[in-house]
Design a protein around this motif. Structure first.
Motif, mmCIF file in Angstrom:
data_model
loop_
_atom_site.group_PDB
_atom_site.id
_atom_site.type_symbol
_atom_site.label_atom_id
_atom_site.label_comp_id
_atom_site.label_asym_id
_atom_site.label_seq_id
_atom_site.Cartn_x
_atom_site.Cartn_y
_atom_site.Cartn_z
ATOM 1 N N LEU A 1 -70.089 -29.657 25.325
ATOM 2 C CA LEU A 1 -71.081 -28.623 25.611
ATOM 3 C C LEU A 1 -70.596 -27.831 26.861
ATOM 4 N N HIS A 2 -71.151 -26.593 26.911
ATOM 5 C CA HIS A 2 -70.662 -25.686 28.087
ATOM 6 C C HIS A 2 -71.555 -25.956 29.283
ATOM 7 N N SER A 3 -71.042 -26.430 30.414
ATOM 8 C CA SER A 3 -71.672 -26.834 31.560
ATOM 9 C C SER A 3 -70.874 -25.895 32.640
ATOM 10 N N ASN A 4 -71.223 -24.880 33.124
ATOM 11 C CA ASN A 4 -70.503 -24.464 34.133
ATOM 12 C C ASN A 4 -70.948 -24.359 35.263
ATOM 13 N N VAL A 5 -72.141 -24.916 35.614
ATOM 14 C CA VAL A 5 -73.227 -25.134 36.840
ATOM 15 C C VAL A 5 -73.648 -26.424 37.045
ATOM 16 N N ARG A 6 -73.519 -26.953 37.970
ATOM 17 C CA ARG A 6 -73.970 -28.371 38.495
ATOM 18 C C ARG A 6 -75.440 -28.164 38.501
ATOM 19 N N GLY A 7 -76.203 -27.918 37.437
ATOM 20 C CA GLY A 7 -77.771 -27.835 37.560
ATOM 21 C C GLY A 7 -78.244 -27.764 36.205
ATOM 22 N N ALA A 8 -79.147 -27.040 35.906
ATOM 23 C CA ALA A 8 -79.529 -26.929 34.605
ATOM 24 C C ALA A 8 -78.832 -25.992 33.653
ATOM 25 N N ASP A 9 -77.999 -26.678 32.806
ATOM 26 C CA ASP A 9 -77.233 -25.728 31.946
ATOM 27 C C ASP A 9 -77.942 -25.974 30.662
ATOM 28 N N LYS B 1 -67.975 -30.379 40.101
ATOM 29 C CA LYS B 1 -67.352 -28.868 40.140
ATOM 30 C C LYS B 1 -65.689 -29.225 39.769
ATOM 31 N N ALA B 2 -65.103 -30.326 40.336
ATOM 32 C CA ALA B 2 -63.864 -30.452 40.119
ATOM 33 C C ALA B 2 -63.264 -30.566 38.547
ATOM 34 N N TRP B 3 -64.276 -31.249 37.743
ATOM 35 C CA TRP B 3 -63.906 -30.950 36.409
ATOM 36 C C TRP B 3 -64.093 -29.800 35.761
ATOM 37 N N ARG B 4 -65.159 -28.898 36.145
ATOM 38 C CA ARG B 4 -65.333 -27.413 35.654
ATOM 39 C C ARG B 4 -64.359 -26.611 35.901
ATOM 40 N N THR B 5 -63.609 -26.696 37.344
ATOM 41 C CA THR B 5 -62.558 -25.836 37.726
ATOM 42 C C THR B 5 -61.127 -26.216 37.363
ATOM 43 N N SER B 6 -61.175 -27.430 37.279
ATOM 44 C CA SER B 6 -59.620 -27.969 36.804
ATOM 45 C C SER B 6 -59.441 -28.915 35.830
ATOM 46 N N ARG B 7 -60.614 -29.445 35.137
ATOM 47 C CA ARG B 7 -60.446 -30.463 34.282
ATOM 48 C C ARG B 7 -59.632 -31.789 35.069
ATOM 49 N N ASN B 8 -60.350 -32.165 36.200
ATOM 50 C CA ASN B 8 -59.730 -33.157 37.015
ATOM 51 C C ASN B 8 -60.016 -34.377 36.002
ATOM 52 N N VAL B 9 -58.872 -35.427 35.661
ATOM 53 C CA VAL B 9 -59.396 -36.335 34.892
ATOM 54 C C VAL B 9 -59.999 -37.463 35.698
ATOM 55 N N ASP B 10 -60.127 -37.309 37.079
ATOM 56 C CA ASP B 10 -60.994 -38.381 37.725
ATOM 57 C C ASP B 10 -62.057 -38.168 37.863
ATOM 58 N N HIS C 1 -65.513 -34.701 28.753
ATOM 59 C CA HIS C 1 -64.764 -33.794 27.794
ATOM 60 C C HIS C 1 -65.498 -33.606 26.362
ATOM 61 N N CYS C 2 -66.566 -34.509 26.241
ATOM 62 C CA CYS C 2 -67.404 -34.455 25.001
ATOM 63 C C CYS C 2 -68.076 -33.335 25.045
ATOM 64 N N VAL C 3 -68.357 -32.697 26.216
ATOM 65 C CA VAL C 3 -69.470 -31.773 26.227
ATOM 66 C C VAL C 3 -69.166 -30.415 27.100
ATOM 67 N N THR C 4 -67.729 -30.041 26.597
ATOM 68 C CA THR C 4 -66.954 -28.947 27.346
ATOM 69 C C THR C 4 -66.597 -28.201 26.106
ATOM 70 N N GLY C 5 -66.873 -26.829 26.154
ATOM 71 C CA GLY C 5 -66.416 -26.057 25.233
ATOM 72 C C GLY C 5 -67.051 -26.305 23.899
ATOM 73 N N THR C 6 -68.454 -26.404 23.850
ATOM 74 C CA THR C 6 -69.208 -26.746 22.571
ATOM 75 C C THR C 6 -69.839 -25.489 22.232
ATOM 76 N N SER C 7 -70.292 -25.178 21.111
ATOM 77 C CA SER C 7 -71.274 -24.222 20.762
ATOM 78 C C SER C 7 -72.058 -24.782 19.761
ATOM 79 N N GLY C 8 -73.570 -24.397 19.666
ATOM 80 C CA GLY C 8 -74.465 -24.838 18.893
ATOM 81 C C GLY C 8 -75.525 -25.826 19.857
#
Length: 300
Positions: A11-19, A161-170, A127-134
């Motif tokens: 799923l797209h989650s670009n803000v740390r709040g309510a997406d 934020k570290a995940w959203r900006t750089s897909r940090n595996v941590d 990664h399960c909810v990044t870049g999805t649609s619908g």
């Protein structure tokens, strides 16, 4: 839609709040397909390590369901195993699904209900909810086509934020806010919830992992000792965790009565959870997960 996760689309989650949750398109080779779930834990853990800095989680009153089959699975699982076993599921762990025309489509990742003040939060891999649609939905206790605790729509997605900006595996962790159409009852009141640890366990902690392979409509479970192969990553070794098991919880202290325990990790992190069915990873939980939880509670 092809779904594979120990690396999934999310799923797209670009803000740390309510997406608002909207499935997206992000292709990742393995993702076991990370948007598809992974690991499951069952059985009371002997010698379970006490985990510090755990959010107070009181099992929801009225957790639904007949846990007889769960208890049987726990007894059957017995000791440590090299390969995961299928079982009939447990209330607070389920599968994430894409939907089509309002109906369940393909399940692609796993997730678990975590205790929270509003009782409406679910934990999975980012990664399960990044870049999805619908529309994405969560089905707790899913087993062979049945939805014993209902279907819950993902409304908001919280990632670091570290995940959203750089897909940090941590920081491959996400918290989802869910609700059920036509009802004000929170999911935790229906399924009960896992506690959330904000300090990762040490090596040799015994965990059980539950997940939903995308090739099956039944969850699998296995238990083994954790390893710490690298800084900020946990490793769990057990065969069977193929695509679709990403987001499944690493559980300690699981009750054989309620099926609830403490989540100390989720399948994800390094290699989006692992490039082979025998080895699974999780980002280590710490201050980042504590902050994520706080944001999700505040936003809910």
């Amino acid at each position: 839609m092809q779904v594979r996760a120990k690396r999934p689309k999310g799923l797209h989650s670009n803000v740390r709040g309510a997406d608002e949750t909207t499935p997206a398109d992000d292709s990742n080779p393995r993702k076991r397909r990370r948007w598809y779930s992974r690991s499951f834990t069952i059985a009371a853990l002997a010698s379970a390590l006490a985990v510090s800095a755990v959010f107070v989680v009181t099992p929801a009153s009225g957790a639904a369901g007949d846990l007889a089959s769960f208890a049987r699975a726990v007894r059957h699982l017995g000791s440590i195993s090299r390969n995961a076993l299928p079982f009939t599921g447990t209330p607070a762990v389920g599968a994430l699904f894409a939907t089509s025309a309002g109906k369940l489509s393909q399940h692609f990742c796993s997730a678990s209900v975590i205790n929270s003040p509003h009782g409406d939060l679910v934990l999975t891999a980012a990664h399960c909810v990044t870049g999805t649609s619908g529309t994405v939905v969560f089905v707790p206790g899913y087993n062979d086509g049945s939805t014993p605790y209902g279907v819950w729509t993902v409304n908001k997605v919280y990632t670091d934020k570290a995940w959203r900006t750089s897909r940090n595996v941590d920081d491959d962790v996400a918290i989802l806010q869910v609700s059920q159409r036509g009802s004000a009852v929170p999911i935790e009141n229906v399924t009960g919830a896992e506690q959330l640890a904000t300090t990762s366990p040490t090596t040799r902690t015994l965990v059980q992992v539950i997940g939903y392979p995308d090739s099956s409509n039944q969850p699998i479970t296995c238990r083994n000792w954790l390893k710490t192969p690298m800084t900020d990553q946990l490793e769990f070794d057990c065969g069977g965790y193929t695509d679709g098991t990403s987001g499944g919880p690493f559980l300690t202290g699981v009750s054989s009565t309620t099926g609830q325990g403490t989540v100390v990790g989720v399948i994800g992190g390094y290699e989006q959870g692992g490039d082979t069915p025998q080895v699974s990873y999780s980002s280590a939980f710490g201050a980042n997960v504590a902050a994520l939880y706080k944001a999700a509670v505040a936003g809910g």
